[in-house]
Scaffold this motif. Structure first.
Motif, mmCIF file in Angstrom:
data_model
loop_
_atom_site.group_PDB
_atom_site.id
_atom_site.type_symbol
_atom_site.label_atom_id
_atom_site.label_comp_id
_atom_site.label_asym_id
_atom_site.label_seq_id
_atom_site.Cartn_x
_atom_site.Cartn_y
_atom_site.Cartn_z
ATOM 1 N N VAL A 64 4.245 20.906 -56.743
ATOM 2 C CA VAL A 64 4.437 20.264 -55.448
ATOM 3 C C VAL A 64 4.221 18.763 -55.607
ATOM 4 N N ASN A 65 5.188 17.990 -55.155
ATOM 5 C CA ASN A 65 5.078 16.529 -55.164
ATOM 6 C C ASN A 65 4.529 16.100 -53.806
ATOM 7 N N ASN A 66 3.240 15.711 -53.808
ATOM 8 C CA ASN A 66 2.585 15.360 -52.548
ATOM 9 C C ASN A 66 3.064 14.031 -51.984
ATOM 10 N N ILE A 67 3.693 13.194 -52.832
ATOM 11 C CA ILE A 67 4.170 11.892 -52.376
ATOM 12 C C ILE A 67 5.546 12.022 -51.737
ATOM 13 N N ALA A 68 6.449 12.656 -52.465
ATOM 14 C CA ALA A 68 7.810 12.818 -51.951
ATOM 15 C C ALA A 68 7.948 14.048 -51.053
ATOM 16 N N GLY A 69 6.943 14.945 -51.122
ATOM 17 C CA GLY A 69 6.988 16.139 -50.286
ATOM 18 C C GLY A 69 7.926 17.199 -50.797
ATOM 19 N N GLY A 70 8.247 17.194 -52.087
ATOM 20 C CA GLY A 70 9.168 18.178 -52.639
ATOM 21 C C GLY A 70 8.449 19.364 -53.258
ATOM 22 N N VAL A 71 9.056 20.536 -53.195
ATOM 23 C CA VAL A 71 8.532 21.758 -53.795
ATOM 24 C C VAL A 71 9.556 22.264 -54.795
ATOM 25 N N SER A 72 9.122 22.460 -56.045
ATOM 26 C CA SER A 72 10.041 22.946 -57.065
ATOM 27 C C SER A 72 10.480 24.362 -56.728
ATOM 28 N N PRO A 73 11.766 24.657 -56.769
ATOM 29 C CA PRO A 73 12.229 26.008 -56.429
ATOM 30 C C PRO A 73 11.952 27.030 -57.518
ATOM 31 N N ASP A 74 11.659 26.550 -58.725
ATOM 32 C CA ASP A 74 11.434 27.448 -59.864
ATOM 33 C C ASP A 74 9.934 27.558 -60.136
ATOM 34 N N SER A 75 9.462 28.785 -60.291
ATOM 35 C CA SER A 75 8.048 28.988 -60.593
ATOM 36 C C SER A 75 7.776 28.678 -62.057
ATOM 37 N N LEU A 76 6.549 28.304 -62.360
ATOM 38 C CA LEU A 76 6.134 27.934 -63.709
ATOM 39 C C LEU A 76 5.365 29.085 -64.341
ATOM 40 N N GLY A 77 5.707 29.377 -65.591
ATOM 41 C CA GLY A 77 4.990 30.420 -66.315
ATOM 42 C C GLY A 77 3.668 29.910 -66.859
ATOM 43 N N VAL A 78 3.002 30.743 -67.658
ATOM 44 C CA VAL A 78 1.713 30.379 -68.234
ATOM 45 C C VAL A 78 1.888 29.221 -69.210
ATOM 46 N N GLY A 79 0.998 28.215 -69.133
ATOM 47 C CA GLY A 79 1.066 27.087 -70.054
ATOM 48 C C GLY A 79 0.613 25.797 -69.412
ATOM 49 N N TRP A 80 0.766 24.696 -70.176
ATOM 50 C CA TRP A 80 0.393 23.353 -69.710
ATOM 51 C C TRP A 80 1.625 22.622 -69.190
ATOM 52 N N TYR A 81 1.427 21.848 -68.114
ATOM 53 C CA TYR A 81 2.539 21.118 -67.507
ATOM 54 C C TYR A 81 2.077 19.726 -67.093
ATOM 55 N N LEU A 82 3.016 18.785 -67.115
ATOM 56 C CA LEU A 82 2.725 17.447 -66.639
ATOM 57 C C LEU A 82 2.502 17.465 -65.131
ATOM 58 N N ALA A 83 1.419 16.841 -64.721
ATOM 59 C CA ALA A 83 1.108 16.746 -63.293
ATOM 60 C C ALA A 83 0.613 15.335 -63.017
ATOM 61 N N PRO A 84 1.518 14.359 -62.997
ATOM 62 C CA PRO A 84 1.110 12.977 -62.769
ATOM 63 C C PRO A 84 0.493 12.803 -61.397
ATOM 64 N N PRO A 85 -0.163 11.657 -61.166
ATOM 65 C CA PRO A 85 -0.771 11.430 -59.851
ATOM 66 C C PRO A 85 0.221 11.678 -58.713
ATOM 67 N N GLY A 86 -0.238 12.399 -57.692
ATOM 68 C CA GLY A 86 0.628 12.742 -56.571
ATOM 69 C C GLY A 86 1.274 14.101 -56.708
ATOM 70 N N THR A 87 1.050 14.765 -57.860
ATOM 71 C CA THR A 87 1.637 16.084 -58.105
ATOM 72 C C THR A 87 0.521 17.121 -58.206
ATOM 73 N N HIS A 88 0.737 18.273 -57.606
ATOM 74 C CA HIS A 88 -0.250 19.357 -57.667
ATOM 75 C C HIS A 88 0.471 20.660 -57.991
ATOM 76 N N ILE A 89 -0.168 21.480 -58.807
ATOM 77 C CA ILE A 89 0.395 22.778 -59.168
ATOM 78 C C ILE A 89 -0.481 23.876 -58.565
ATOM 79 N N TYR A 90 0.098 24.660 -57.670
ATOM 80 C CA TYR A 90 -0.595 25.787 -57.054
ATOM 81 C C TYR A 90 -0.344 27.043 -57.881
ATOM 82 N N GLU A 91 -1.359 27.877 -57.994
ATOM 83 C CA GLU A 91 -1.230 29.119 -58.749
ATOM 84 C C GLU A 91 -1.276 30.315 -57.804
#
Length: 295
Positions: free
Chosen positions: A55-82
């Protein structure tokens, strides 16, 4: 801007000032440390058994594709919900030593307005293909969905069905039907948004006021006693009918035998011969020895 974003930005500012204060090689080292810290604060991990939603908290966008197990880039303003894709269970209970220190049991009423309560549990998981839909609907993490929308849906379903039943039905033969009806309604409500409700079930006895419970137990005892009495009557009746039938059968057999003897007196002699053991009877006195004549 979130608290974590502010913290990351403040840390980077301090590192930048430190880099400017160290000339030459020290500055390069500090710069590398700054880059490493920046990278570490811009990564997020999706744990096994879960899917992630970026989820991009700055632009307000939600990725339509779910993320599998692993590490992902989450720059400032981005949050990953599980969200969990394996079965999890939550119990709303009055016991403060279980899920919550507060009483989370469900309260509802029967059709006469009598107040009842019960501990209720739910088993669930999230459909990975619809995890983004679930987030877009509720915009929060799984714990908040369980505490809010899911709890409310289950409670409303129980309340609606219980209001159509009497307390004896709820405590007795409709107890299972009540929770099953609630489960079906909740399943149908959440399935389109990706929350798969596997089971809703009572996590303990339904709590009924003591005086009402005493009345229910007394009625059940009376009904069981009546059933036992009916069973005893049925058994006695069956025994009597069996004796009557046997007596009738014996009488008919005697009548048939008597008729046979009347029409054929030789049957008496034949019966005597069949029972004779081959020994002559002991007889004292004068006169002929009594014996059956056989032709």
């Amino acid at each position: 801007m979130s608290y974590s974003d502010n913290r990351r930005r403040g840390g980077l500012s301090r590192l930048a000032r430190a880099v400017r204060s160290f000339p030459g090689r020290a500055g390069w080292v500090a710069g590398l440390v700054a880059v490493g810290l920046l990278a570490s604060t811009s990564l997020a991990r999706v744990e096994p058994g879960n899917v992630g939603i970026r989820v991009n908290n700055i632009a307000g966008g939600v990725s339509p594709d779910s993320l599998g197990v692993g590490w992902y880039l989450a720059p400032p303003g981005t949050h990953i919900y599980e969200y969990p894709v394996f079965t999890r269970t939550y119990t709303w209970t009055a016991n403060p030593t279980e899920q919550s220190p507060i009483d989370e049991s469900f309260s509802f009423q029967d059709k006469n307005g009598l107040s009842l309560s019960a501990d209720v549990a739910v088993s669930y998981h999230v459909d990975p293909a619809r995890a983004a839909i679930l987030f877009q609907r509720y915009r929060t993490d799984m714990d908040q969905i369980i505490a809010g929308p899911l709890r409310n849906a289950i409670r409303n379903a129980i309340v609606e069905r219980a209001a159509q039943l009497g307390v004896e039905q709820i405590y007795g033969d409709h107890k299972a039907e009540l929770i099953q009806t609630a489960q079906k309604r909740v399943e149908a409500f959440f399935a389109p948004v990706g929350l798969q409700v596997e089971q809703v079930y009572w996590a303990g006895n339904i709590v009924v006021p003591k005086q009402v419970l005493a009345q229910i137990n007394a009625k059940i005892a009376n009904e069981q006693a009546a059933l036992a009495a009916q069973a005893n009557v049925a058994t006695a009746k069956a025994d009597a009918e069996a004796r009557v039938a046997k007596a009738k059968g014996d009488a008919q057999a005697i009548q048939v035998e008597a008729e046979a003897i009347r029409t054929n007196p030789e049957i008496v002699k034949m019966r005597a011969v069949e029972k004779w053991d081959g020994k002559l009877p002991t007889y004292s006195g004068s006169g002929p020895l009594p014996f059956l004549g056989v032709k």
